[in-house]
Design a protein around this motif. Sequence first.
Motif, short mmCIF file in Angstrom:
data_model
loop_
_atom_site.label_atom_id
_atom_site.label_comp_id
_atom_site.label_asym_id
_atom_site.label_seq_id
_atom_site.Cartn_x
_atom_site.Cartn_y
_atom_site.Cartn_z
N SER A 192 0.84 -1.20 0.00
CA SER A 192 0.00 0.00 0.00
C SER A 192 0.88 1.25 0.00
N PRO A 193 0.35 2.36 -0.48
CA PRO A 193 1.11 3.61 -0.42
C PRO A 193 1.50 3.99 1.02
N GLU A 194 0.64 3.68 1.97
CA GLU A 194 0.93 3.99 3.37
C GLU A 194 2.15 3.22 3.86
N LEU A 195 2.23 1.93 3.49
CA LEU A 195 3.38 1.11 3.88
C LEU A 195 4.66 1.64 3.23
N ALA A 196 4.58 2.05 1.97
CA ALA A 196 5.74 2.60 1.28
C ALA A 196 6.25 3.85 2.00
N ILE A 197 5.34 4.69 2.45
CA ILE A 197 5.74 5.90 3.18
C ILE A 197 6.40 5.53 4.50
N GLN A 198 5.85 4.52 5.19
CA GLN A 198 6.45 4.07 6.45
C GLN A 198 7.87 3.54 6.23
N VAL A 199 8.07 2.83 5.13
CA VAL A 199 9.41 2.32 4.81
C VAL A 199 10.38 3.47 4.58
N LEU A 200 9.95 4.50 3.85
CA LEU A 200 10.83 5.65 3.60
C LEU A 200 11.15 6.41 4.89
N VAL A 201 10.17 6.54 5.76
CA VAL A 201 10.42 7.21 7.04
C VAL A 201 11.42 6.41 7.87
N GLN A 202 11.27 5.08 7.87
CA GLN A 202 12.22 4.24 8.60
C GLN A 202 13.61 4.32 7.97
N PHE A 203 13.68 4.39 6.65
CA PHE A 203 14.96 4.56 5.96
C PHE A 203 15.64 5.85 6.42
N ASP A 204 14.88 6.96 6.48
CA ASP A 204 15.44 8.23 6.94
C ASP A 204 16.01 8.09 8.35
N LYS A 205 15.26 7.47 9.25
CA LYS A 205 15.72 7.29 10.63
C LYS A 205 16.96 6.40 10.69
N SER A 206 16.94 5.31 9.94
CA SER A 206 18.06 4.37 9.97
C SER A 206 19.34 4.99 9.42
N MET A 207 19.23 5.75 8.34
CA MET A 207 20.42 6.41 7.78
C MET A 207 20.99 7.42 8.77
N THR A 208 20.13 8.21 9.39
CA THR A 208 20.59 9.20 10.37
C THR A 208 21.28 8.51 11.53
N ASP A 209 20.66 7.45 12.07
CA ASP A 209 21.25 6.71 13.19
C ASP A 209 22.58 6.08 12.81
N ALA A 210 22.63 5.45 11.64
CA ALA A 210 23.85 4.75 11.21
C ALA A 210 25.01 5.73 11.02
N LEU A 211 24.75 6.85 10.38
CA LEU A 211 25.82 7.82 10.16
C LEU A 211 26.28 8.45 11.47
N GLU A 212 25.35 8.62 12.39
CA GLU A 212 25.70 9.22 13.67
C GLU A 212 26.50 8.27 14.56
N SER A 213 26.15 7.00 14.55
CA SER A 213 26.76 6.08 15.51
C SER A 213 27.85 5.17 14.94
N GLN A 214 27.86 4.93 13.64
CA GLN A 214 28.78 3.94 13.09
C GLN A 214 29.93 4.51 12.28
N VAL A 215 29.81 5.73 11.81
CA VAL A 215 30.87 6.31 10.99
C VAL A 215 31.85 7.05 11.89
N LYS A 216 33.08 6.58 11.88
CA LYS A 216 34.12 7.17 12.73
C LYS A 216 35.22 7.85 11.91
N SER A 217 35.20 7.69 10.60
CA SER A 217 36.25 8.22 9.74
C SER A 217 36.13 9.73 9.60
N LYS A 218 37.27 10.34 9.40
CA LYS A 218 37.32 11.77 9.11
C LYS A 218 37.99 11.96 7.77
N VAL A 219 37.51 12.95 7.04
CA VAL A 219 38.05 13.24 5.70
C VAL A 219 38.36 14.73 5.63
N ASN A 220 39.50 15.05 5.04
CA ASN A 220 39.84 16.44 4.75
C ASN A 220 39.49 16.71 3.29
N ILE A 221 38.87 17.86 3.05
CA ILE A 221 38.46 18.24 1.71
C ILE A 221 39.14 19.55 1.36
#
Length: 109
Positions: free
Chosen positions: A30-59
Motif C-alpha cells: 500500500s502507499p501507506e506502507l511505502a511511506i512508512q518504509v521511507l520514514v524508517q529509511f530516513d531514521k536508519s540512515m541518520t542513526d547509522a551515520l551518527e553512531s557507526q561512521v568514525k572516519s574523518k576526511v579532509n576536503i
Amino acid sequence: MATFELYRRSTIGTCLTETLDELVSSGAVSPELAIQVLVQFDKSMTDALESQVKSKVNIKGHLHTYRFCDNVWTFILTDATFKSEEISETLSKVKIVACDSKLLQPHQP
C-alpha cells in the motif's frame, strides 16, 4: 525523532524509492506502507551515520558556488581532493549538502 529526507536522493535512497513505486503500482504494498518504509529509511540512515561512521576526511578544492537556505548549506567544489588516512581521491566537481544536526533534536519548551 525528526529526520531529514536528504538521504533519499542518495543512490540507495533513489533505488529504494523506485522499488517502492513499482511495488505500489503493482499492488504488492500500500502507499501507506511505502511511506512508512521511507520514514524508517530516513531514521536508519541518520542513526547509522551518527553512531557507526568514525572516519574523518579532509576536503580541499576551489569553491565554485555556495548557498545557505532553510538551515541547509550547499557547496559546489571544483578540483576537490578528499583525503583520509587510507586514500586520496580528486574529483573535478562535487556537491556537498550539509544540514545542522541540532535541527533534529526535539525542541525544549
